[in-house]
Design a protein around this motif. Structure first.
Motif, short mmCIF file in Angstrom:
data_model
loop_
_atom_site.label_atom_id
_atom_site.label_comp_id
_atom_site.label_asym_id
_atom_site.label_seq_id
_atom_site.Cartn_x
_atom_site.Cartn_y
_atom_site.Cartn_z
N ARG A 1 0.81 -1.22 0.00
CA ARG A 1 0.00 0.00 0.00
C ARG A 1 0.84 1.28 0.00
O ARG A 1 0.40 2.29 -0.53
CB ARG A 1 -0.93 0.01 1.23
N HIS A 2 2.06 1.20 0.60
CA HIS A 2 2.79 2.44 0.84
C HIS A 2 4.22 2.46 0.29
O HIS A 2 4.94 3.43 0.50
CB HIS A 2 2.84 2.71 2.34
N GLY A 3 4.65 1.41 -0.37
CA GLY A 3 5.92 1.50 -1.08
C GLY A 3 7.13 0.92 -0.38
O GLY A 3 7.03 0.19 0.61
N ASP A 4 8.32 1.29 -0.93
CA ASP A 4 9.57 0.62 -0.60
C ASP A 4 10.00 0.74 0.85
O ASP A 4 10.74 -0.12 1.34
CB ASP A 4 10.69 1.15 -1.49
N THR A 5 9.58 1.81 1.53
CA THR A 5 9.98 1.96 2.93
C THR A 5 9.65 0.71 3.73
O THR A 5 10.38 0.34 4.66
CB THR A 5 9.27 3.17 3.57
N PHE A 6 8.56 0.05 3.38
CA PHE A 6 8.09 -1.09 4.17
C PHE A 6 8.49 -2.44 3.60
O PHE A 6 8.14 -3.47 4.19
CB PHE A 6 6.57 -1.02 4.32
N VAL A 7 9.22 -2.48 2.50
CA VAL A 7 9.69 -3.77 2.00
C VAL A 7 10.63 -4.36 3.06
O VAL A 7 11.62 -3.73 3.43
CB VAL A 7 10.43 -3.62 0.66
N PRO A 8 10.33 -5.52 3.59
CA PRO A 8 11.15 -6.06 4.69
C PRO A 8 12.61 -6.20 4.29
O PRO A 8 12.93 -6.64 3.18
CB PRO A 8 10.52 -7.43 4.97
N SER A 9 13.49 -5.81 5.20
CA SER A 9 14.91 -5.94 4.92
C SER A 9 15.28 -7.41 4.79
O SER A 9 14.66 -8.27 5.43
CB SER A 9 15.73 -5.30 6.04
N PRO A 10 16.29 -7.72 3.99
CA PRO A 10 16.71 -9.13 3.86
C PRO A 10 17.06 -9.75 5.20
O PRO A 10 16.78 -10.93 5.43
CB PRO A 10 17.93 -9.03 2.94
N LEU A 11 17.66 -8.98 6.10
CA LEU A 11 18.02 -9.52 7.41
C LEU A 11 16.78 -9.93 8.19
O LEU A 11 16.75 -11.01 8.80
CB LEU A 11 18.83 -8.49 8.20
N LEU A 12 15.76 -9.09 8.19
CA LEU A 12 14.52 -9.44 8.90
C LEU A 12 13.91 -10.72 8.32
O LEU A 12 13.46 -11.60 9.07
CB LEU A 12 13.50 -8.31 8.78
N VAL A 13 13.90 -10.83 7.02
CA VAL A 13 13.32 -12.01 6.37
C VAL A 13 14.11 -13.25 6.76
O VAL A 13 13.54 -14.30 7.12
CB VAL A 13 13.28 -11.83 4.84
N ARG A 14 15.45 -13.17 6.69
CA ARG A 14 16.29 -14.31 7.04
C ARG A 14 16.05 -14.76 8.48
O ARG A 14 15.91 -15.96 8.77
CB ARG A 14 17.77 -13.98 6.85
N LEU A 15 16.00 -13.81 9.39
CA LEU A 15 15.82 -14.16 10.79
C LEU A 15 14.42 -14.69 11.06
O LEU A 15 14.25 -15.62 11.85
CB LEU A 15 16.10 -12.92 11.67
N ALA A 16 13.42 -14.11 10.42
CA ALA A 16 12.05 -14.60 10.60
C ALA A 16 11.92 -16.04 10.13
O ALA A 16 11.24 -16.87 10.75
CB ALA A 16 11.07 -13.69 9.88
N GLU A 17 12.57 -16.35 9.01
CA GLU A 17 12.48 -17.70 8.45
C GLU A 17 13.27 -18.72 9.26
O GLU A 17 12.90 -19.89 9.33
CB GLU A 17 12.96 -17.70 7.00
N SER A 18 14.38 -18.27 9.86
CA SER A 18 15.25 -19.20 10.59
C SER A 18 14.95 -19.29 12.07
O SER A 18 15.55 -20.12 12.78
CB SER A 18 16.71 -18.78 10.40
N GLY A 19 14.06 -18.43 12.56
CA GLY A 19 13.78 -18.40 13.99
C GLY A 19 14.84 -17.67 14.79
O GLY A 19 14.94 -17.84 16.01
N GLY A 20 15.64 -16.83 14.13
CA GLY A 20 16.69 -16.09 14.79
C GLY A 20 16.15 -14.90 15.57
O GLY A 20 14.97 -14.54 15.48
N MET A 21 17.04 -14.27 16.33
CA MET A 21 16.68 -13.13 17.17
C MET A 21 17.38 -11.89 16.65
O MET A 21 18.62 -11.86 16.53
CB MET A 21 17.08 -13.38 18.63
N LEU A 22 16.62 -10.85 16.37
CA LEU A 22 17.18 -9.62 15.81
C LEU A 22 18.13 -8.93 16.78
O LEU A 22 19.18 -8.45 16.39
CB LEU A 22 16.04 -8.68 15.40
#
Length: 701
Positions: free
Chosen positions: A662-683
């Motif tokens: 809805r609002h553009g690139d500012t909210f495209v999840p960072s690659p790090l967030l995606v990697r950690l979310a998928e792996s169960g890691g802690m930011l």
């Protein structure tokens, strides 16, 4: 290994604990205290016992290496019970600091004597806890509930003279005479019959408080902000209420239950994380502890405005001479006068005496000649945020300053490498980004350029500590760490206002979350003309400034203000917002608080993850500390990176993906967030990869 020795001076037994650096109350120290007490009681000639510490301080608090681990016996409660159960009077001899468990140990003794420079306190509230070894039960029995409430919920150390006036300590020694004075005090106690005077048995203060049932409700009513978003102050008040209302042992049981509740809370977990994260900011991978540090004996500051003057004060405060440069005499005079006015205001509040004001002012030299900086060890540029102006100044400085000098820019957004490139010594150029007001705010971003030398980084990090700042190392990018991360929050606040949320609702959501003030309140306080940056695009701030609305200082900004600067919603600002929204063709609607919180704060989490992934920051925890210290991000959340893990990274990534549509690139999840979310890691545990710019500079600079 900690050591405890027992010695006698006639009828007085001396237990001396020596566990550098701060005599923390770890297992070995606790055992040494018990061994000393046993030895003192076994010696028939001993009539009273003095407990003291070698080195620079009394027990400064708990052993932080034991945080989060199962308790080991004897624990502190065992030690305190043993002191109170001793067969002979025990006198605590306090120097340096007696904080947390250190003061609780002293309160278990029958008497307390302190050096005049000592400080005492119960700072556990800063960790989301309450004093768990009887502090909430014994302190009210000495000072009364009203003073105990202020001391324990405030958490600030108390100087020895005030501690004497309150009755926390019984006597002050002469300077450098604590041991002999403590022995003399103990001999007086013996001569008077060696009377035990256990704090737990005192009733006069709490008995008087029982006759004032409104005391606690009045305290809560006077301090509403103290309880907003945090649990520890609430439990502290409840524990002190128990000290007044219940027998001592029942009060101790109540304190223990309230402590356990906090210990396992998310709030305390976040604040303990922040406690360790703050200490980690000074650790730079690849930068050895023995890296040479340049001596800084004199400082130059270019620019005598609000920022330059505040920067200068940091160095004057620690006894470093400062040469302050301006281009016009009236600007210089105004800057020097402001510095004096700030110091005199501190003197009126009792923080300085008149002699100290004059001592600091005597270290300040004002000049209109840049050449007067030739002998300075460090020169900090604090002029208007213009790349052309900064390049001109650094080129001139390069020709003037001695070759060993460090040249620093206070730029908050601009490319440090481009500034360094105009000099013939880019390895001696570093960013020192202070936050306004520079003499108050703790954060100092140390910005390492592509060619900044390791010894310059080491010197800057050490100097930050010397002047009482929290140093956070940053790589070069627009806005560095704190401004870049929080810039997206401001952008979203603007966007949400145009889309239909009122400034009042946006600010309320942020304050309810725990910020000291909202985004628009902060802009009005600082000044819209100060915050506004050159832009060809029409903006809310630009439109308000065009109408002469600069914030609190002139005509209001996003809010209107009365003579006491109390804000009220502004019809004028509402009209400006609506007009700009119409000009941009924005369809306005209402928002829930949850929608606002996600837009405002998930954007910061996402930008923080990008900052880390790009290697601008070394650690996720550095980002948390930068935003806590620089922008007032509520410490009880741990900062945005820690908070994101409490929300759940899969939840945040899914929400960001929906917002991005809805609002553009500012909210495209960072690659790090995606990697950690998928792996169960802690930011909050993430660190920059070794190939990233800041770390690469540290390893190979």
């Amino acid at each position: 290994m900690p050591t405890g020795t027992f010695d006698t001076r006639g009828t007085i037994g001396l237990i001396t604990i020596d566990s550098p650096p701060v005599n923390a109350l770890g297992l070995g120290v606790r055992q040494a205290i018990l061994h000393g007490l046993a030895a003192a009681e076994a010696e028939a000639s001993v009539a009273a016992i003095v407990l003291l510490c070698a080195g620079r301080t009394f027990f400064a608090g708990a052993d932080i290496t034991e945080f989060g681990k199962p308790p080991m016996r004897p624990d502190l409660l065992d030690v305190i019970a043993r002191i109170e159960g001793a067969t002979k009077p025990v006198i605590a001899a306090i120097h340096g600091t007696a904080l947390g468990g250190g003061l609780e140990t002293a309160l278990a003794c029958d008497y307390r004597i302190a050096s005049p420079t000592a400080r005492v306190g119960l700072p556990e509230v800063a960790l989301g806890l309450l004093p768990g070894a009887g502090g909430t039960q014994r302190l009210p029995r000495i000072v009364g509930a009203a003073a105990a409430l202020e001391i324990i919920t405030g958490g600030k150390p108390i100087a020895a003279p005030r501690a004497l006036a309150l009755g926390i300590v019984d006597r002050l020694s002469a300077p450098d005479d604590l041991t002999d004075a403590a022995i003399a005090f103990a001999r007086e106690i013996v001569a008077d019959g060696a009377v035990r005077r256990r704090v737990r048995d005192r009733e006069d203060k709490v008995a008087a408080d029982r006759g004032n049932p409104a005391l606690f409700d009045d305290f809560r009513a006077r301090n509403p902000g103290l309880f907003r978003g945090v649990r520890a102050p609430t439990n502290i008040v409840a524990a002190i209420e128990a000290a007044v209302a219940l027998p001592f042992d029942e009060g101790m049981a109540r304190e223990a239950a309230l402590f356990e509740e906090l210990l396992h809370s998310r709030e305390s977990e976040a604040q303990r994380y922040a406690f360790f994260a703050e200490r980690d900011t000074a650790k730079v991978p690849g930068l050895p502890a023995d890296t040479p540090v340049a001596p800084i004996a004199s400082v130059g500051v270019i620019g005598a405005g609000t920022m330059g003057g505040g920067i200068a004060m940091n160095f004057l405060n620690v006894g470093l001479p400062v040469t302050l440069v301006e281009t016009r005499q009236d600007a210089l005079d105004r800057g020097v006068a402001t510095i004096r006015r700030n110091y005199e205001a501190s003197a009126r509040k009792g923080k300085l005496d008149a002699a100290e004001v004059e001592r600091r002012m005597a270290l300040l030299t004002g000049t209109l000649a840049l050449s007067d900086l030739a002998g300075c060890d460090l020169v900090i540029e604090a002029v208007f945020e213009s790349m052309d102006l900064k390049k001109t100044i650094f080129a001139e400085l390069d020709a003037i300053a001695k070759r060993s000098a460090i040249l620093a820019s206070n730029t908050s957004f601009l490319d440090l490498d481009a500034i360094a490139a105009v000099t013939e010594r880019p390895e001696r150029v570093v960013g020192l980004h202070f936050f306004s007001p520079a003499n108050v705010m703790r954060l100092l971003e140390v910005v390492r350029g592509a060619r900044t030398a390791p010894d310059v980084v080491a010197t800057a990090m050490r100097l930050a500590k010397r002047i009482g700042k929290l140093p956070v190392l940053s790589g070069v990018c627009e806005g560095f760490i704190a401004n870049r991360a929080m810039g997206v929050r401001m952008a979203q606040a603007d966007a949400l206002a145009l889309e239909g949320a009122s400034p009042q609702q946006i600010d309320r959501v942020l304050v309810d979350y725990g910020f000291p003030m909202g985004a628009f309140q902060m802009l009005d306080l600082i000044g819209l003309d100060v915050i506004g940056r050159d832009s060809t695009e029409r903006t809310l701030m630009g439109d308000l400034v065009a109408q002469g609305r600069l914030g609190q200082k002139q005509n209001g900004g996003f809010y209107d203000y009365d003579a006491q600067r109390r804000p009220t919603p502004s019809p004028v600002a509402d009209e400006v917002i609506a007009a700009l929204a119409a000009a941009k063709g924005i369809v306005r609607r209402s928002f829930t608080d949850q929608e606002l919180r996600e837009r405002l704060l998930y954007a910061v989490v996402n930008e923080g993850a990008r900052i880390l992934d790009e290697g601008i920051a070394l650690r996720a925890s550095d980002i948390d500390m930068a935003l806590i210290a620089g922008y007032g991000w509520p410490v009880h959340t741990g900062g945005p990176m820690f908070w994101a893990d409490t929300v759940g990274l899969p939840t945040i990534v899914a929400t960001l993906e929906a917002l991005a549509q809805r609002h553009g690139d500012t909210f495209v999840p960072s690659p790090l967030l995606v990697r950690l979310a998928e792996s169960g890691g802690m930011l909050h545990r993430a660190v920059a990869a070794s190939s990233t710019p800041v770390l690469e500079g540290a390893l190979h600079g």
